[in-house]
Write an enzyme that holds these catalytic residues in place. Structure first.
Site, PDB file in Angstrom:
ATOM      1  N   ASP A 233      72.021  54.370   1.294  1.00  0.00           N
ATOM      2  CA  ASP A 233      71.420  55.157   0.494  1.00  0.00           C
ATOM      3  C   ASP A 233      71.100  54.632  -1.008  1.00  0.00           C
ATOM      4  O   ASP A 233      72.124  53.646  -1.268  1.00  0.00           O
ATOM      5  CB  ASP A 233      72.259  56.472   0.325  1.00  0.00           C
ATOM      6  CG  ASP A 233      71.673  57.770  -0.218  1.00  0.00           C
ATOM      7  OD1 ASP A 233      71.302  58.661   0.708  1.00  0.00           O
ATOM      8  OD2 ASP A 233      71.073  57.785  -1.330  1.00  0.00           O
TER       9      ASP A 233
ATOM     10  N   TYR B 232      53.411  64.217   2.866  1.00  0.00           N
ATOM     11  CA  TYR B 232      54.795  64.570   3.804  1.00  0.00           C
ATOM     12  C   TYR B 232      54.175  64.675   5.190  1.00  0.00           C
ATOM     13  O   TYR B 232      54.860  64.087   6.192  1.00  0.00           O
ATOM     14  CB  TYR B 232      55.238  65.653   3.208  1.00  0.00           C
ATOM     15  CG  TYR B 232      56.552  65.942   3.752  1.00  0.00           C
ATOM     16  CD1 TYR B 232      57.601  65.041   3.627  1.00  0.00           C
ATOM     17  CD2 TYR B 232      57.062  67.000   4.723  1.00  0.00           C
ATOM     18  CE1 TYR B 232      58.985  65.198   4.019  1.00  0.00           C
ATOM     19  CE2 TYR B 232      58.200  67.467   5.252  1.00  0.00           C
ATOM     20  CZ  TYR B 232      59.020  66.352   4.917  1.00  0.00           C
ATOM     21  OH  TYR B 232      60.419  66.618   5.466  1.00  0.00           O
TER      22      TYR B 232
ATOM     23  N   LYS C 196      55.598  62.318   8.480  1.00  0.00           N
ATOM     24  CA  LYS C 196      56.383  62.823   9.461  1.00  0.00           C
ATOM     25  C   LYS C 196      55.462  62.849  10.972  1.00  0.00           C
ATOM     26  O   LYS C 196      56.196  62.858  11.765  1.00  0.00           O
ATOM     27  CB  LYS C 196      56.889  64.279   9.147  1.00  0.00           C
ATOM     28  CG  LYS C 196      57.626  64.371   8.067  1.00  0.00           C
ATOM     29  CD  LYS C 196      59.158  63.392   7.960  1.00  0.00           C
ATOM     30  CE  LYS C 196      59.842  63.471   7.007  1.00  0.00           C
ATOM     31  NZ  LYS C 196      61.023  62.629   7.158  1.00  0.00           N
TER      32      LYS C 196
ATOM     33  N   THR D 158      69.543  72.427   2.280  1.00  0.00           N
ATOM     34  CA  THR D 158      70.228  71.102   1.555  1.00  0.00           C
ATOM     35  C   THR D 158      69.992  71.361  -0.100  1.00  0.00           C
ATOM     36  O   THR D 158      69.553  72.076  -0.627  1.00  0.00           O
ATOM     37  CB  THR D 158      69.548  70.163   1.983  1.00  0.00           C
ATOM     38  OG1 THR D 158      68.070  70.123   1.324  1.00  0.00           O
ATOM     39  CG2 THR D 158      69.318  70.024   3.655  1.00  0.00           C
TER      40      THR D 158
END
Length: 258
Positions: free
Chosen positions: A36, A162, A166, A197
């Protein structure tokens, strides 16, 4: 697949869904490389689960390789979870109808580069190392899970970049699974719906917003929890008969246009 004494890489593993996956992989006995950009959260999580943190921008192929090398040194690399990703929201053309207000092409390319190209780079590098493993009792050498999204199927207004990224994850899952079958490596993807999240923020206003979003879910009428999504990732990794599949984890939601 038995993960004891094996190593695993989770890109985007410092927070959210990636962190939940990293914790559950650790619970299964794997040494997890948290790959990360967020060093503070990544190092804290790695310390918590007895893994290691590697600073990785998935658009930098040498950094992806550094995570693969670290995992290989920690034990046989048997798992890759692609969870690194970003989103964007912009309409294809602007409201004023000028070329200058059309969707920024550099932003569109950046989403594709991180979400799709970055995932494939991690796959090709990790799978190469996995192919050198001794097979398990079930004949497996590794398992890969990538993060798609319901936006691949139900993309909303403003989600062209996006959804394309995906959708690319969905589209490449089966052919890569076919490519890697001879090497004993399984490849699957999950397509999350609305998952709670840190992207939604914190506080009373955030909770109210999330509650309203949850009303769009078929049942249960709430956002999903990162741990619920992570448990599906673990199932795809450990179930030796899951291969070439994309599994929606979304409470039955079908996203409206906006």
């Amino acid at each position: 697949m038995d993960l004891n004494n094996a190593s695993a890489i989770v890109t985007g593993g410092a927070s959210g869904i990636g962190a939940a996956v990293a914790r559950q992989l650790s619970d299964k006995g794997a040494t997890v490389v948290v790959a990360d950009l967020n060093a503070e959260k990544g190092e804290a999580l790695a310390k918590e689960i007895g893994g290691m943190f590697v600073s990785v921008d998935v658009t930098k192929t040498d950094q992806v390789q550094a995570a693969v090398d670290a995992a290989r040194e920690a034990g046989p690399l048997r798992v890759l979870v692609n969870s690194a990703g970003i989103g964007s929201a912009a309409r294809t053309i602007g409201r004023d109808g000028t070329i200058d207000s059309a969707h920024d092409l550099d932003i569109w390319k950046k989403v594709i580069e991180i979400n799709l190209v970055g995932s494939f780079d991690a796959i090709r590098r990790a799978a190469t190392v996995m192919s050198q493993n001794d097979p398990s009792d079930t004949g497996e050498k590794g398992a890969i899970v990538s993060m798609a999204s319901v936006a691949a199927f139900d993309g909303q207004i403003g989600q062209s970049a996006y959804s394309a990224s995906k959708g690319g994850i969905v589209g490449m899952t089966l052919p890569i699974a076919r490519d890697l079958s001879a090497a004993g490596i399984r490849v699957n993807a999950v397509a999350p719906g609305l998952i709670d999240t840190p992207i939604y923020g914190e506080g009373e206003a955030s909770e109210k917003f999330k509650a309203n979003l949850g009303q769009n879910v078929l049942f249960p009428k709430r956002l999903g929890e990162a741990s619920e999504l992570a448990s599906m990732v673990i199932e795809l990794i450990t179930n030796p008969y899951m291969n070439g599949e994309v599994v929606r984890v979304d409470g039955g939601i079908r996203m409206p246009p906006k």
